[in-house]
Scaffold this active site. Structure first.
Site, mmCIF file in Angstrom:
data_model
loop_
_atom_site.group_PDB
_atom_site.id
_atom_site.type_symbol
_atom_site.label_atom_id
_atom_site.label_comp_id
_atom_site.label_asym_id
_atom_site.label_seq_id
_atom_site.Cartn_x
_atom_site.Cartn_y
_atom_site.Cartn_z
ATOM 1 N N GLU A 193 22.485 -13.540 -2.623
ATOM 2 C CA GLU A 193 21.066 -13.276 -2.379
ATOM 3 C C GLU A 193 20.502 -14.225 -1.324
ATOM 4 O O GLU A 193 19.299 -14.321 -1.112
ATOM 5 C CB GLU A 193 20.279 -13.415 -3.693
ATOM 6 C CG GLU A 193 20.396 -12.203 -4.595
ATOM 7 C CD GLU A 193 21.819 -11.869 -5.027
ATOM 8 O OE1 GLU A 193 22.499 -12.777 -5.551
ATOM 9 O OE2 GLU A 193 22.258 -10.729 -4.817
ATOM 10 N N ASN A 277 27.781 -8.242 -3.836
ATOM 11 C CA ASN A 277 27.009 -7.324 -2.985
ATOM 12 C C ASN A 277 27.051 -7.736 -1.514
ATOM 13 O O ASN A 277 27.147 -8.906 -1.187
ATOM 14 C CB ASN A 277 25.548 -7.288 -3.452
ATOM 15 C CG ASN A 277 24.850 -8.636 -3.263
ATOM 16 O OD1 ASN A 277 25.085 -9.546 -4.046
ATOM 17 N ND2 ASN A 277 24.040 -8.774 -2.237
ATOM 18 N N ASP A 319 22.795 -3.360 -5.339
ATOM 19 C CA ASP A 319 23.247 -4.682 -5.805
ATOM 20 C C ASP A 319 24.237 -4.571 -6.965
ATOM 21 O O ASP A 319 24.173 -5.333 -7.925
ATOM 22 C CB ASP A 319 22.078 -5.597 -6.194
ATOM 23 C CG ASP A 319 22.565 -7.014 -6.535
ATOM 24 O OD1 ASP A 319 23.407 -7.534 -5.788
ATOM 25 O OD2 ASP A 319 22.121 -7.587 -7.555
HETATM 26 CA CA CA Z 1 24.109 -9.813 -6.186
#
Ligand code: CA
Length: 599
Positions: A193, A277, A319
């Site tokens: 992130e 992700n 995600d």
């Molecule tokens: Ca993630």
């Protein structure tokens, strides 16, 4: 017990004997230990102990408990090596050695690593740590949130070396349990992130010197894809896909972080892990498959070279980090016994692969109402996406199942060779998702989406299921009001243990799923139950409680539920968790009372 498992017991026992560390009790002692995160390299989380069993588990009671003194989320599980238990905590990643030869297991030593406090906001989803690794020369390893890999002397708790693997000032932290293979310790990074470029790095256990590093994105030379790489599917074919399946230089911020659980097959000499992700959650900013995010990798641990890779969610729009554990078992599939790898992905599909070559054999949804894809095409390996549930920055896509947190997140499943079933703790959460244009800045969040999560079909927020990975079918299920966000443990006693966000540790019958026992621990459970034989000859079960992680971030970090998109959407689903449980960081250890144990 599978042949593979017997072999791994023997290998670890020989290693111990060679170093003069094994007790004279022989194999029985090794069976009572828990020397690596999943107990054995295959991550089965299965214990051959059966003193606590389906007949007597109703009598199980708390024997002793231990506070880590830390109140954030406690993931992972302790290790038991010989007569000592090693316990880790959330940030600041304290390590404790407890003496199992004495009543109440008093502390032998405690190591508090120095770490800067400004690391805390760099962790996306609580300041968790998933545990320790051990080398038979008497070394313990822990990944520190700030980005250092730390080696400790298991006898004294003194630091042996500390090496910088990641820099939290660039958004990369460390949270997963490293794995020791031969004389290397392999560590991952978190920070999907924060625009971090994922990678795994191997270090010499004695010196802390880097042996090799393999990236998740970038040119083949840096992903460590060479002539030995097996390609099964057209979408996996071609040079430097880690660059060409991205727009411009987005691969440099491409995520694919490596914060999950690592397994190893000594016979094939391959270790298995998977990647998270692609960076930013806004899919409009990164057209293409975004390789090798969302990918299971098999690598040679000596060199880091990739043997095969399989991308589960090309061009992720949700995600659905692919980091969940890869469990190694021998399974009958289509009339043949296969060296299988079984993986329950955040995207809601349970995958059974041939772990020798990375071919997908079975891919079926393990949760209700999976709608982002209707199926996985076994010929191409590619999921058949439903465009109705695709996401974009142009609008808010509603009612996507599962949510970003997945029908299962980090909470590891267990496998019992006695029933041939997998026991899977799951979430039952769906979401609305809207991409947002985001600019990259070093060390700053690079999320790019607004997410709101809420309960999935049926309204219960969790399920604990038994899964047949040969067929891809749920055998039985237990509905949980909150998520089953802790791991699972299977035992030869015909039992399966799992924890819930409210703090229940439950024991159920491995065949039927019938609840046989439960105990309310001091805080929500997001850790993994484990079991061991203590020097007194009794079997114990232990679990860390301590609410937190992504699902429990509201309670752990004191975030109110007013905004359902807070905590990257988790507060929408779990905003009331604080009415079920409170912060904590406690290990609770259970045994049978003397009158039952001695029967
Ligand atoms: Ca993630």
């Amino acid at each position: 017990m599978s042949k593979d498992m017997r072999r791994s017991y023997r290998i670890s026992l020989f290693a111990l004997l060679a170093l003069g560390l094994a007790s004279t009790a022989g194999l029985a002692a090794a069976e009572g230990e828990w020397t690596m995160t999943g107990r054995t390299y295959d991550l089965q989380r299965f214990s051959p102990l059966e003193k606590i069993n389906a007949k007597n588990v109703a009598n199980l009671q708390a024997a002793w408990s231990f506070s880590t003194g830390v109140l954030r989320g406690h993931e992972g599980n302790p290790l038991v090596i010989g007569k000592v238990m090693y316990v880790h905590s959330a940030f600041p990643n304290i390590v404790f050695a407890l003496d199992l030869t004495k009543p109440g297991a008093p502390m032998i030593w405690k190591h508090v690593p120095a770490q800067p406090a400004d690391t805390i906001p760099v962790a996306c989803c609580d300041v968790v740590n998933r545990g320790l690794a051990y080398h038979p020369s008497g070394k313990l390893f822990i990944e520190l949130l700030a980005g250092d890999l730390l080696a400790l002397d298991a006898k004294t708790g003194k630091q042996l070396w500390r090496t910088k693997n990641a820099d939290y000032k660039e958004g990369s932290t460390m949270t997963n349990a490293p794995i020791v293979i031969k004389d290397l310790v392999i560590a991952g990074i978190s920070g999907g992130e924060f625009g971090v470029r994922g990678r795994v790095t191997a270090y010499d256990v004695n010196s802390g010197q880097e042996a090799w590093r393999a990236y998740s994105t970038g040119p083949d030379s840096e992903v460590k894809i060479g002539p030995d790489f097996i390609v099964n599917y057209p979408s996996h074919k071609g040079k430097d896909l880690g660059v060409s399946t991205w727009q411009g230089e987005e691969w440099k911020r491409g995520g694919g972080t490596t914060w999950g659980w690592y397994s190893y097959d000594p016979e094939l000499n391959l270790f298995y892990y998977s990647t998270g992700n692609p960076g930013t959650w806004n899919p409009d900013q990164r057209p293409g498959d975004n390789k090798w995010s969302m990918t299971i990798f098999a690598r040679n641990p000596d060199t880091g070279m990739a043997r095969w890779a399989y991308q589960m969610t090309p061009h992720d729009e949700w995600d659905y980090d692919g980091v969940n554990e890869n469990i190694l078992v021998s399974l009958p599939v289509g009339g043949q016994t296969v060296k299988a790898l079984v993986h329950f992905d955040r995207n809601g599909f349970g995958y059974t692969l041939d772990r020798t070559n990375g071919k997908v054999l079975v891919a079926q949804p393990y949760g209700p109402g999976v709608n982002w894809a209707s199926s996985v095409d076994l010929k191409t390996g590619v999921p058949t996406k439903n465009p109705k549930f695709g996401t974009t920055a142009k609008n808010n896509t509603e009612k996507i199942c599962p949510a970003a947190i997945g029908y299962k997140d980090q909470q590891p499943a267990a496998f019992s060779p006695k029933t041939n079933l997998f026991y899977v703790p799951t979430n039952n959460i769906c979401m609305d998702y809207e991409g947002v244009e985001v600019k990259y800045a070093v060390g700053q969040p690079y999320v790019g989406a607004i997410v709101r999560m809420y309960p999935g079909p049926g309204g219960n927020r969790g399920r604990f299921i038994a899964w047949d990975a040969s067929k891809g079918k749920v055998v039985w299920e237990i509905k949980e009001p909150l998520a089953a966000y802790g791991g699972a443990l299977a035992t030869a006693g015909g039992l399966v243990f799992y924890g819930t966000m409210e703090g229940w540790l439950k024991a159920v019958d491995a065949k039927s799923g019938k609840e046989l026992w439960k105990f309310k621990t001091p805080s929500g459970i997001i850790g993994n139950p484990m079991t061991f034989l203590a020097p007194d000859g009794k079997q114990y079960v232990a679990v860390l409680s301590g609410i937190g992680g992504w699902a429990g971030i509201g309670v752990a970090a004191g975030i109110g539920a007013e905004d359902p998109t807070a905590g990257l959407g988790a507060l929408g689903a779990f905003g009331d968790a604080g009415s079920f449980t409170n912060q904590g960081g406690v290990l609770t250890v259970f045994s049978l009372p003397e009158r039952v144990a001695s029967k």
